[in-house]
Every structure is written in C-alpha cells, then in structure tokens.
Write a protein that holds these residues in place. Sequence first.
Motif, short mmCIF file in Angstrom:
data_model
loop_
_atom_site.label_atom_id
_atom_site.label_comp_id
_atom_site.label_asym_id
_atom_site.label_seq_id
_atom_site.Cartn_x
_atom_site.Cartn_y
_atom_site.Cartn_z
N HIS A 44 0.72 -1.09 0.03
CA HIS A 44 0.00 -0.01 0.10
C HIS A 44 0.76 1.21 -0.13
N ASN A 99 3.40 1.57 -3.29
CA ASN A 99 2.59 1.73 -4.49
C ASN A 99 2.26 3.31 -5.11
N ASN A 100 1.74 3.83 -3.96
CA ASN A 100 1.29 5.23 -4.28
C ASN A 100 2.19 6.21 -4.73
N VAL A 158 5.23 5.58 -6.02
CA VAL A 158 5.84 4.82 -7.08
C VAL A 158 4.82 5.47 -8.14
N ALA A 159 3.50 5.35 -8.03
CA ALA A 159 2.64 5.72 -8.97
C ALA A 159 2.73 7.31 -9.47
N ILE A 160 2.95 8.10 -8.44
CA ILE A 160 3.39 9.57 -8.68
C ILE A 160 4.75 9.73 -9.28
N VAL A 219 5.89 7.65 -11.46
CA VAL A 219 5.89 7.31 -12.79
C VAL A 219 4.88 8.69 -13.74
N GLU A 220 3.92 8.70 -12.87
CA GLU A 220 3.13 10.14 -13.40
C GLU A 220 3.87 11.12 -13.81
N GLU A 221 4.88 11.49 -12.77
CA GLU A 221 5.75 12.74 -13.12
C GLU A 221 6.71 12.69 -14.42
N GLY A 252 6.15 10.79 -16.53
CA GLY A 252 5.08 10.69 -18.09
C GLY A 252 4.88 12.33 -18.32
N GLY A 254 8.99 1.48 -12.55
CA GLY A 254 7.84 1.69 -11.98
C GLY A 254 6.73 0.54 -12.09
N LYS A 255 6.76 0.20 -13.19
CA LYS A 255 5.89 -1.11 -13.49
C LYS A 255 6.39 -2.55 -12.65
N LYS A 300 5.24 -2.21 -9.35
CA LYS A 300 3.82 -2.55 -9.31
C LYS A 300 3.46 -4.03 -9.35
N THR A 306 4.36 -5.30 -5.76
CA THR A 306 3.38 -5.18 -4.67
C THR A 306 2.15 -5.92 -5.13
N THR A 307 1.84 -6.26 -6.40
CA THR A 307 0.62 -6.85 -6.71
C THR A 307 0.88 -8.36 -6.08
#
Lengths: 563, 131
Positions: A346, A349-350, A352-354, A356-358, A360, A391-392, A395, A398-399
């Motif tokens: 939990h 992952n968040n 990391v998501a940010i 990856v977003e940045e 992008g 980043g993937k 993910k 974590t999955t």
Amino acid sequence: MPWYKSTRASYYKHLFRNMIVTIIGVSFVPVFLVSFTIYYAFFTAYQEKINDHLMALVENHKKQIDSFLSNRLADILFLSESDSYGQFRDQAVLDANLHSLRNSYGGIFVDLGVVDADGHQVSYAGPFKLSNVNYADALWFKKVMRDQVVVSDVFLGLRGFPHFIVAVRRFEGDLPWVLRATIDFIAFNNMVENIRIGETGFAFILNKEGELQTKPRYNFNPAQGCYGQFLDCSKPITSDIHIDERRDELDNDIIYVTALLKNRDWALVYTQKRSDAMAEMRWAQRISIFIFVFGGISIVAMAFILSWRMVNRIAESDQAKEMMNKQVIESGKLASLGELAAGVAHEINNPVAIMVEEAGWIDDILTEPEYKNNHNIEELQRALKQINTQGKRCKDITTKLLSFARGSGSAIRNMQINEIIEEVITLSSQRAKYANIEMHSTLQPDLPEIRASETEMHQVFLNLVNNAIQAMEKNGGSDRTIHFKSYVRDGKIIVEVTDNGPGIPEAVLGRIFDPFFTTKPVGQGTGLGLSICYGIIRKMNGDIQVKSTVGEGTQFTIIFPIQ
Amino acid sequence: MKPVEGNHPPIRLLLIDDERGFVATLSKRLAKRNVKATQAFSGREGIQILRKADFDVVLLDLKMEDMDGLEVLKIIKIMIPDLPVIMLSGHASEETAHNGMRAGAYDYLTKPYDIQELIDKIASATKSDDE
C-alpha cells in the motif's frame, strides 16, 4: 523413525529404563511383602499344627503303652491274688494259669514263674528251662522286693533274648514270694513301632540309662549324638510331653517328641526329620516359588513390552508435536510477513505511481517543439522510459505481495485438478518447446473434485513449471522433461510435478518457500513465487512438499484434501 | 501523444483523488490530450462539484481519506446513473476493483498505468456515453 535411532535416543532410553524400574518396583514390592507375610504366617501355623499333631500322636501312644503296662501288671496282680503261694508252686496250676492268660491275651505272656524270698524260682511255666534259677541278684527282683510291683527294663537275661518282666510281691504269712511274668517283646515292640509317619518318622523307648527298650525301625546308637543327652542333662524333661528340634551331624533338622511313661522310668521318643514332617509344606513352597518366578518373569516381560510401547507412543507424539510446531512457526512467519507485505504494498505503490506520473509529464513536455532539437533529447527519453519500466516492476512486486498476503481473490468453486494441469501444460508448452523441454502427464481419470480458485491453481502450477523451465534452460542438457502425475492416496489427491533438471542444493531446500528467498540474480526474481504457492495450498488445508537431488532433479508434491 | 479527438471540444472529466501532486500532474497531462480535468481532492468535494456542473466521465480513486471510493461511486450512480466512472486503484488490488465493477463502474485501472491506456478507456467511456 524409531525412537532408539532418534536424536533424543538417550532421553528415551532413560525414560524407558525409568518406566521399567517403576513398573517392576510397583508390582514386585507388594507381591514380595504379601508373599512373605503370608508365607511366614502360614509356615508358623503349619509348624504349630505339625507339632501339635506329633505331640497328640505321641501322647496317645504313651497312654496306650502306659495302660498296656499297667494292665499287664494288673493282670499279674489279679492272678497272684486268685491263688495262694502253695497253689502256685504246683506246676500244673501254673501251667493252667499261663494257658488261660495266653488264651485271653494272645501270645503276650511268654511264661510265668514263682520265686521265693531268696530269689529261687520255685516253679515255672513256659517254653524255657528256667526251674530253680536264682534271681537274687536280678535287678527286677530287688526292685519288686522293695516296691511290691515292678515292670522291668528290657534285658537279655538268662534266656539270651530281649524281654521284660512284670512281677508282683506277695506274702505267705511273713514270707514274701514273687509272681513274675515275661512279656513278649515282639508284641510290645509292635505297639511302639506302629507309630510311623512319613519316610523318616519312627518311635522307640529309652530307659533311664539311655538303653533302647524297643527295637527301632532304623538302626542307630542311642548313646550317640543327642539321644544320650536327652534324658541326662541338656534339658531336664519336666512336663510329660516335650517337643524339641536338633540338628544332627548330617545337617538335618530333626524333631524329637518325648513323653515319659512307666512312672517316668521310660521315655517314648518319636523322631522325624523336619523336612519329612513338613513335606506338604515343601510341596506348597515349591508351587509358590514356581508361581512367584513365573509371575516375576511375566511382570518383567510386561514391564518391558509396556515401556517399549509407551516410549514408542511418546516418541511418535513428540515427533508429531515437533512437526506441528514447525508448521505453526512457518505459518506464523508467513502470516506476519503477509501483513508486512500488504502494508509495504500500500505504502510503496502510491509514491511509485506519482513518480511514474511525473516522469510521464516530463515525457509529455519533451514533445514540445522547443525541446525537439535538444541534443540530449534521446538520453532523456531513455531515462524516462527506464523510470516507467522500473515503476511497473514495483507494481508487479506489490501485486504479488498482496496476492501472497491474502490471495488473489478469485472465486472458489468445485473443479477437476486435471483440467487445470492440462491448461497449464498448454499455456507453457510454447515456452517449454523453445527451451527444448518435453512436458507430459500421467493423470488418473475421474479424480474427485477439489474446491479451489482457478486463478490460484493456475498460479501454483505455472509457478512450478516456470521455475522448472528456468532452471533447466540455464543448465542446458538434453532429454529434459517435466512430468505431471495425479492420483488419489489415503483420501487425498496428490499431484506430483517432477523435473530432471539440476536439482536444488540441500542448503537452499529448506528456504525455498520463504518469501523473498530467491537464487536468481538481483532484479530477476521477486522470491515470492513459491511462497505464494505455499500460501495458496496451505490456505486450502493442503500441503506442498519438495524432494530434490542435485544433478537428478526436483519433485514437488502437492496434497489436496478431498472436499 | 495522441489526443482523444482532434478538433472535438475537450472531454469534461472530473478527477477525484486525495493525492494532490498526482492530481495536478495528471490534469496537465490530460489537458495536453484534449481532456479538461476538473480537480476534486476528496469524495465529498467531488460530489459537490458534480451537483453544479455536467461531466462526460469521472476518474475516481478507490482509496481516499474521507470517504471510501466505493461509497462515492454508489452515490454518483444514484445521482447520475448514466455517468461513466473509471476507477483508479492505488493499491494494486484487483479485488477492490472487481467490487467497483459490480457496483456499476465503467472500468478500472491500477496505478501506475500507461497514459495511453487511460486515454483509451476515457475515449471508449465517452463514446459509449454518446451513443
């Protein structure tokens, strides 16, 4: 594994020994105490009974002999009073009297004689030639002159034949005269000799000088050993009946029962070996010892068998407990790791998501015309792509962590495990072919259904197959196979996945189900695959085991409970 | 980079997520792709905005501090049953996403995702909405 081969063999040996000693002790001590108490009481009672019996026997005979003697004396006394001295001197009268006595009493009276005051036998009736014999010096004569009546000791006398004399003294005017009779020694002897019990019991009579008055059954010298001492000194006989026990020179315990008779002139002695008298007791003793020994052997054998079985049981349950402990620790470890994994998943992952977003967003910006001709543009795009890829990966991890922590959550339904295996073979066949590995299966048809999640089952078998393929790929070689086998045993469905790959070293084998344990290079494996498999199978109350030999291959055995 | 539709008026999207940095960046990236994102930083705020304005599609984070994403989804489905809602699952759990689908969500994505994937889902959601 039997207990005596286990690592705690000395502990079990100790336990075994203690049990045997306790069982034997607890069984034997009361048996010993009871046996000895009973034996002692019984022995004492029996001895008393034997003594009483012997004493009664001897007393009875003593009375019989006493009454025989006094009756014979009374006979002669009566006879002496029936006629006068003058009459008795007549040979014919004496013959007639002897005849009538013998008629009345059988052959007990041997002869009759009349003796005058000087000791001359003035008349005689009997088988011997004893007329005019002088008895003046004979002991019995002196006694009868003094005491009026006499029953003499046994002696050979003039006839050279053991006999004894019953005599009475009477007076003719002032002159005393004596009527005497000889008692048949054999008839008298039989009375005493009839007292015989067992093998060694016999009776005899002694006079005050310790001379035998009867002919005993066994030859012995009365002057020797204790017989002589008997009357003389050792124990002055006070009561009429006396019982004593002595040890003879042959180490036999001998019982002596003595009764005084004939006004304490004679002693009736009965002797018997103690062992003979107690023959029945010996017999009982022997049976008891036999039972005791037999019982003892049984107790020891029982103690041995019982302890052996008990220790076996204990060792078995110890082993089971140890295994259970291991499992509890294992599942506890997995559970706490699962919680940690879920938390990490939990929280990681968040961010990391940010990130990856940045990345992008930077990529988006780089598409603006102003950056198009920047000479670093390709480097920047490569870096951004790398950020995206990593980043993937986060993910993915974590999955997997989450699915390990609580399963992937697909629906649980009834299914044929064989179908899953066939699907997995189909799914992996392309990859296996590429790695030059053959996959085949021996599946038992019509297996009972199991309750499981399809995706989880796929996950488990794909994981095992992937691991096998990877291991064999790396090491190359020919004739590589992965073999699936399913069957039912002991009410459980067993699936074996066997490869003939390089095998798993023993040092590693114990850890392969641990989360994050991997032998792959950093970045290539999460180390979660097998622990997820383990978690899935354990959640279904099944089990997964591994056997492996380096150079020969690895076999995973999955055990499913039948619903 | 491929915008949703070249000269079409921008798609009106409501982005509900309590991760402010994420929302800001994603809004900018969407804007570049002809999607006009209105930002809401909590479930409550999102629902209030929905009352005042019309949207073509909602992008909803499943895990927020004030309200569970699923609760927000249920309220939106009651307010405007036809409005497609795409869920963003921050914690990589498909199970929650499945629950969202069952509650009437149009689709779901797990973070981090490819922007193109998101754009495709938005496009397909709004297209089916048009039909």
